[in-house]
Design a protein around this motif. Structure first.
Motif, PDB file in Angstrom:
ATOM      1  N   ARG A  89      16.469   1.895   1.719  1.00 20.34           N
ATOM      2  CA  ARG A  89      15.072   1.722   2.104  1.00 20.34           C
ATOM      3  C   ARG A  89      14.467   2.984   2.687  1.00 20.34           C
ATOM      4  O   ARG A  89      13.289   2.999   2.991  1.00 20.34           O
TER       5      ARG A  89
ATOM      6  N   LEU B 184      11.702   3.005   5.493  1.00 17.20           N
ATOM      7  CA  LEU B 184      11.124   1.667   5.586  1.00 17.20           C
ATOM      8  C   LEU B 184      12.054   0.766   6.384  1.00 17.20           C
ATOM      9  O   LEU B 184      13.266   0.828   6.260  1.00 17.20           O
TER      10      LEU B 184
ATOM     11  N   ALA C 275       9.350  -2.751  10.722  1.00 19.26           N
ATOM     12  CA  ALA C 275       7.915  -2.574  10.935  1.00 19.26           C
ATOM     13  C   ALA C 275       7.130  -2.650   9.624  1.00 19.26           C
ATOM     14  O   ALA C 275       5.933  -2.948   9.624  1.00 19.26           O
ATOM     15  N   ASP C 276       7.802  -2.394   8.496  1.00 20.07           N
ATOM     16  CA  ASP C 276       7.163  -2.446   7.176  1.00 20.07           C
ATOM     17  C   ASP C 276       7.310  -3.804   6.498  1.00 20.07           C
ATOM     18  O   ASP C 276       6.810  -3.993   5.398  1.00 20.07           O
ATOM     19  N   GLY C 277       8.029  -4.712   7.146  1.00 24.09           N
ATOM     20  CA  GLY C 277       8.183  -6.045   6.580  1.00 24.09           C
ATOM     21  C   GLY C 277       9.589  -6.401   6.162  1.00 24.09           C
ATOM     22  O   GLY C 277       9.828  -7.526   5.733  1.00 24.09           O
TER      23      GLY C 277
ATOM     24  N   ARG D  48       4.589  -7.954   4.012  1.00 19.62           N
ATOM     25  CA  ARG D  48       5.161  -6.645   3.673  1.00 19.62           C
ATOM     26  C   ARG D  48       4.055  -5.597   3.679  1.00 19.62           C
ATOM     27  O   ARG D  48       2.932  -5.878   3.244  1.00 19.62           O
ATOM     28  N   SER D  49       4.385  -4.408   4.112  1.00 22.30           N
ATOM     29  CA  SER D  49       3.435  -3.297   4.020  1.00 22.30           C
ATOM     30  C   SER D  49       3.299  -2.912   2.547  1.00 22.30           C
ATOM     31  O   SER D  49       4.205  -3.164   1.737  1.00 22.30           O
TER      32      SER D  49
ATOM     33  N   GLU E 101       3.636  -0.027   1.348  1.00 26.62           N
ATOM     34  CA  GLU E 101       4.718   0.915   1.039  1.00 26.62           C
ATOM     35  C   GLU E 101       6.020   0.181   0.725  1.00 26.62           C
ATOM     36  O   GLU E 101       6.749   0.545  -0.197  1.00 26.62           O
ATOM     37  N   TYR E 102       6.292  -0.861   1.503  1.00 33.50           N
ATOM     38  CA  TYR E 102       7.513  -1.630   1.266  1.00 33.50           C
ATOM     39  C   TYR E 102       7.424  -2.374  -0.068  1.00 33.50           C
ATOM     40  O   TYR E 102       8.393  -2.417  -0.829  1.00 33.50           O
ATOM     41  N   GLN E 103       6.247  -2.918  -0.383  1.00 33.93           N
ATOM     42  CA  GLN E 103       6.061  -3.609  -1.662  1.00 33.93           C
ATOM     43  C   GLN E 103       6.245  -2.645  -2.823  1.00 33.93           C
ATOM     44  O   GLN E 103       6.870  -2.979  -3.824  1.00 33.93           O
TER      45      GLN E 103
ATOM     46  N   HIS F  56       8.099   0.004  -2.797  1.00 30.32           N
ATOM     47  CA  HIS F  56       9.535   0.255  -2.857  1.00 30.32           C
ATOM     48  C   HIS F  56      10.246  -0.885  -3.608  1.00 30.32           C
ATOM     49  O   HIS F  56      11.085  -0.632  -4.484  1.00 30.32           O
TER      50      HIS F  56
ATOM     51  N   VAL G 290       1.882  -8.864   0.698  1.00 26.11           N
ATOM     52  CA  VAL G 290       1.153  -7.784   1.359  1.00 26.11           C
ATOM     53  C   VAL G 290      -0.057  -8.345   2.104  1.00 26.11           C
ATOM     54  O   VAL G 290      -0.393  -7.894   3.193  1.00 26.11           O
TER      55      VAL G 290
END
Length: 187
Positions: free
Chosen positions: A34, A37, A40-42, A90-91, A93-95, A97, A125
């Protein structure tokens, strides 16, 4: 035992765990993959319940969805079940990823879209979706969720629930086969 043998056994063990998790409808989080990530990003830590406000993936859910999931979880607990959140908010950015991982796993954007939406279309998101586990808890929600307005949206994701308040009166809406055929995901 040599270091090389230990690494080989560990890799085999992870592969076995991943296969078992996939068969049960779960996905292992590989923390090392990750990058920066995290929670904090989900990313949701193992055994996070719907009552864990300190976890962003829970705390950032739409308030109406979170309230409905908590009511359902409290009732499921009376039946001896614990509802864990495998994924929630999810942020972007995480999505992104997760989408890149899915493309790598399934071989194309088209194939990945059956499992992971883009950040622009993901209900996660927006805080409008929650993935519930273990399978027994998701099955309990499949039977009782409409009474709380919680509905399984995709046939291929028995863990994915969204709030549909009209389901309390009219029952759950028809399910989509997978996210790729959901008109909300065609932007």
């Amino acid at each position: 035992m040599t270091r090389r043998l230990r690494r080989g056994l560990a890799a085999h063990g992870v592969a076995v765990l991943a296969a078992i998790a996939k068969a049960l409808g779960y996905r292992l989080l590989r923390i090392r993959d990750r990058g920066a990530l995290g929670v904090a990003d989900g990313a949701v830590p193992y055994r996070t319940t719907v009552f864990d406000d300190a976890v962003a993936g829970v705390a950032n859910l739409d308030p109406a969805l979170l309230a409905a999931v908590r009511r359902a979880a409290a009732d499921a607990a009376r039946d001896g079940l614990v509802c864990y959140v495998n994924s929630g908010w999810r942020s972007p950015e995480y999505q992104r990823h997760l989408r890149r991982e899915a493309v790598a796993q399934y071989g194309s954007e088209e194939a990945a879209s059956r499992w992971v939406s883009t950040p622009e279309t993901s209900a996660h998101v927006a805080g409008h979706a929650v993935d519930i586990g273990p399978p027994a808890a998701a099955a309990w929600l499949a039977r009782h969720g409409a009474a709380y307005g919680l509905c399984q949206i995709y046939r291929n994701e028995p863990w994915h629930y969204e709030l549909r308040p009209e389901a309390v009166v009219h029952g759950p809406p028809p399910m989509y086969d997978n996210p790729s055929v959901d008109p909300r995901n065609r932007r």
